[in-house]
Design a protein around this motif. Structure first.
Motif, short mmCIF file in Angstrom:
data_model
loop_
_atom_site.label_atom_id
_atom_site.label_comp_id
_atom_site.label_asym_id
_atom_site.label_seq_id
_atom_site.Cartn_x
_atom_site.Cartn_y
_atom_site.Cartn_z
N ALA A 128 0.84 -1.21 0.00
CA ALA A 128 0.00 0.00 0.00
C ALA A 128 0.88 1.25 0.00
O ALA A 128 1.84 1.33 -0.75
N ASN A 129 0.59 2.24 0.85
CA ASN A 129 1.17 3.57 0.71
C ASN A 129 2.23 3.86 1.75
O ASN A 129 2.04 3.62 2.95
N ASN A 130 3.36 4.42 1.28
CA ASN A 130 4.50 4.75 2.12
C ASN A 130 4.85 6.23 1.93
O ASN A 130 5.10 6.66 0.80
N ASN A 144 16.61 7.50 -12.96
CA ASN A 144 17.97 7.56 -12.44
C ASN A 144 18.03 7.31 -10.94
O ASN A 144 19.01 6.77 -10.43
N ALA A 145 16.98 7.74 -10.22
CA ALA A 145 17.02 7.68 -8.76
C ALA A 145 16.71 6.31 -8.20
O ALA A 145 17.27 5.91 -7.17
N LEU A 146 15.83 5.54 -8.86
CA LEU A 146 15.37 4.28 -8.29
C LEU A 146 16.13 3.09 -8.87
O LEU A 146 16.26 2.96 -10.09
N PRO A 147 16.60 2.18 -8.02
CA PRO A 147 17.17 0.92 -8.51
C PRO A 147 16.11 0.13 -9.27
O PRO A 147 14.91 0.26 -9.02
N ASP A 148 16.54 -0.70 -10.21
CA ASP A 148 15.61 -1.44 -11.06
C ASP A 148 14.66 -2.31 -10.25
O ASP A 148 13.47 -2.42 -10.58
N GLU A 149 15.14 -2.93 -9.18
CA GLU A 149 14.28 -3.82 -8.41
C GLU A 149 13.15 -3.07 -7.71
O GLU A 149 12.11 -3.65 -7.40
N VAL A 150 13.34 -1.77 -7.47
CA VAL A 150 12.27 -0.96 -6.88
C VAL A 150 11.28 -0.53 -7.96
O VAL A 150 10.06 -0.58 -7.76
N GLU A 151 11.80 -0.13 -9.11
CA GLU A 151 10.91 0.24 -10.22
C GLU A 151 10.01 -0.91 -10.63
O GLU A 151 8.90 -0.70 -11.11
N ASP A 152 10.46 -2.14 -10.44
CA ASP A 152 9.66 -3.30 -10.81
C ASP A 152 8.46 -3.49 -9.88
O ASP A 152 7.53 -4.21 -10.22
N VAL A 153 8.51 -2.87 -8.69
CA VAL A 153 7.47 -3.10 -7.68
C VAL A 153 6.55 -1.88 -7.50
O VAL A 153 5.33 -2.03 -7.39
N VAL A 154 7.12 -0.69 -7.44
CA VAL A 154 6.34 0.52 -7.19
C VAL A 154 5.49 0.85 -8.42
O VAL A 154 6.01 0.96 -9.52
N TYR A 155 4.17 0.99 -8.22
CA TYR A 155 3.31 1.26 -9.38
C TYR A 155 2.85 2.70 -9.46
O TYR A 155 2.33 3.14 -10.50
N ALA A 156 3.04 3.49 -8.39
CA ALA A 156 2.67 4.91 -8.45
C ALA A 156 3.47 5.69 -7.42
O ALA A 156 3.83 5.17 -6.36
N ILE A 157 3.78 6.93 -7.76
CA ILE A 157 4.46 7.85 -6.85
C ILE A 157 3.69 9.17 -6.89
O ILE A 157 3.37 9.68 -7.97
N VAL A 158 3.40 9.72 -5.71
CA VAL A 158 2.61 10.94 -5.62
C VAL A 158 3.37 11.97 -4.79
O VAL A 158 3.88 11.66 -3.70
N TYR A 186 7.29 12.24 -0.67
CA TYR A 186 6.62 11.47 -1.71
C TYR A 186 5.91 10.25 -1.12
O TYR A 186 6.43 9.59 -0.20
N TRP A 187 4.73 9.96 -1.68
CA TRP A 187 4.03 8.71 -1.39
C TRP A 187 4.43 7.67 -2.43
O TRP A 187 4.28 7.91 -3.63
N PHE A 188 4.92 6.53 -1.98
CA PHE A 188 5.22 5.39 -2.85
C PHE A 188 4.12 4.35 -2.65
O PHE A 188 3.85 3.92 -1.52
N SER A 189 3.48 3.91 -3.74
CA SER A 189 2.39 2.93 -3.66
C SER A 189 2.86 1.58 -4.19
O SER A 189 3.38 1.49 -5.31
N LEU A 190 2.66 0.55 -3.36
CA LEU A 190 3.00 -0.82 -3.73
C LEU A 190 1.73 -1.67 -3.74
O LEU A 190 0.78 -1.36 -3.01
#
Length: 278
Positions: A128-130, A144-158, A186-190
């Motif tokens: 959910a939301n972080n 550039n900022a996010l490692p690939d393994e994080v980009e694969d999981v996070v579906y939205a950033i607010v 920032y809110w990170f949504s998983l």
């Protein structure tokens, strides 16, 4: 240090006349000494989504916001508010990993920070939301900022009035938010059910561009709306009016009954339209 302000042991009087072993506070002119770094935040009236890329040496909420006209501070599941000169609530201090909604009672309030760098922060994201920080003063794009393994999981950033979605979890981001800026939160949504993931942002490089949301068209006064801590976004693929696609200079408005709650100039597929809550 004894009760008379005298130095003992390894401590020394610093430029402020204060006994400090690390010699790391700020003087009357607001200058950091020793190993401390400087940072600053500026608040508009209303809700400001921020984080600390320099963590104050005195990080208690009551110390950090003591001289500002603040309605309250909201974290992820915690809050604090000043009442008759005293701070109350479960949020007691600021840290390097968290983002915060700062509710300011007036425009143009500046917070000068003397403290330690937030670099090399490790985050743990849950489902959910972080609500997290960005630990660098220098901006970076999302890719550039996010490692690939994080980009694969996070579906939205607010962010504050801006958002991005990860199209099909491909690492291709769409929306008004295309990077991270120092001092912003920032809110990170998983997805629900995903396992916790630990990560650190990549260190900024010399060629990273500043967050392009700074260059979003200014909302006309007639379309103005209040920034809320409760915000949603509609990502629109296409709009046709009388069988024709609308032009890039068209404004898209979101209403709650007859009250405008969001506005964005159309800029093509996946334009995000903010919708502010109460």
């Amino acid at each position: 240090v004894d009760c008379f302000g005298l130095c003992d042991g390894s401590a020394q009087l610093d430029d402020c006349g204060i006994c400090n072993g690390g010699n790391a506070d700020m003087d009357c002119a607001g200058v950091c000494f020793g190993s401390s770094l400087e940072g600053d935040l500026s608040f508009d009236q209303g809700n400001n989504l921020v984080s600390f890329y320099v963590v104050p040496n005195e990080n208690l909420i009551s110390e950090v916001f003591n001289d500002l006209d603040i309605l309250g501070i909201l974290g992820e599941g915690s809050a604090a508010a000043p009442i008759d000169g005293q701070w109350y609530g479960s949020l007691e201090e600021v840290d390097a990993t968290s983002g915060y909604w700062v509710q300011s009672n007036s425009d143009g309030q500046d917070l000068y920070i003397c403290g330690q760098s937030s670099n090399d922060v490790v985050y743990t994201l849950h489902e959910a939301n972080n609500l997290i920080s960005y630990p660098y003063g220098q901006a970076q794009t999302i890719g550039n900022a996010l490692p690939d393994e994080v980009e694969d999981v996070v579906y939205a950033i607010v962010g504050e009035g801006i958002a991005a979605i990860n199209l099909n979890n491909s690492g291709v981001w769409a929306g008004s938010l295309d990077g991270f800026d120092g001092g912003d939160g920032y809110w990170f949504s998983l997805p629900i059910g995903v396992e916790d993931i630990a990560f650190s942002y990549n260190t900024p490089g010399g060629g990273d561009a500043r967050l392009s949301s700074s260059d979003l068209p200014v909302v006309p006064e007639a379309y103005g709306y209040a920034q809320s801590t409760l915000q949603g976004f509609y990502f629109v693929d296409a709009i046709e009016v009388d069988g024709s696609e609308i032009g890039d200079n068209s404004w898209i408005l979101a209403y709650n009954d007859d009250v405008i709650v969001g506005a964005r100039m159309w800029n093509g597929s996946y334009t995000d339209i903010p919708a502010m809550g109460n």
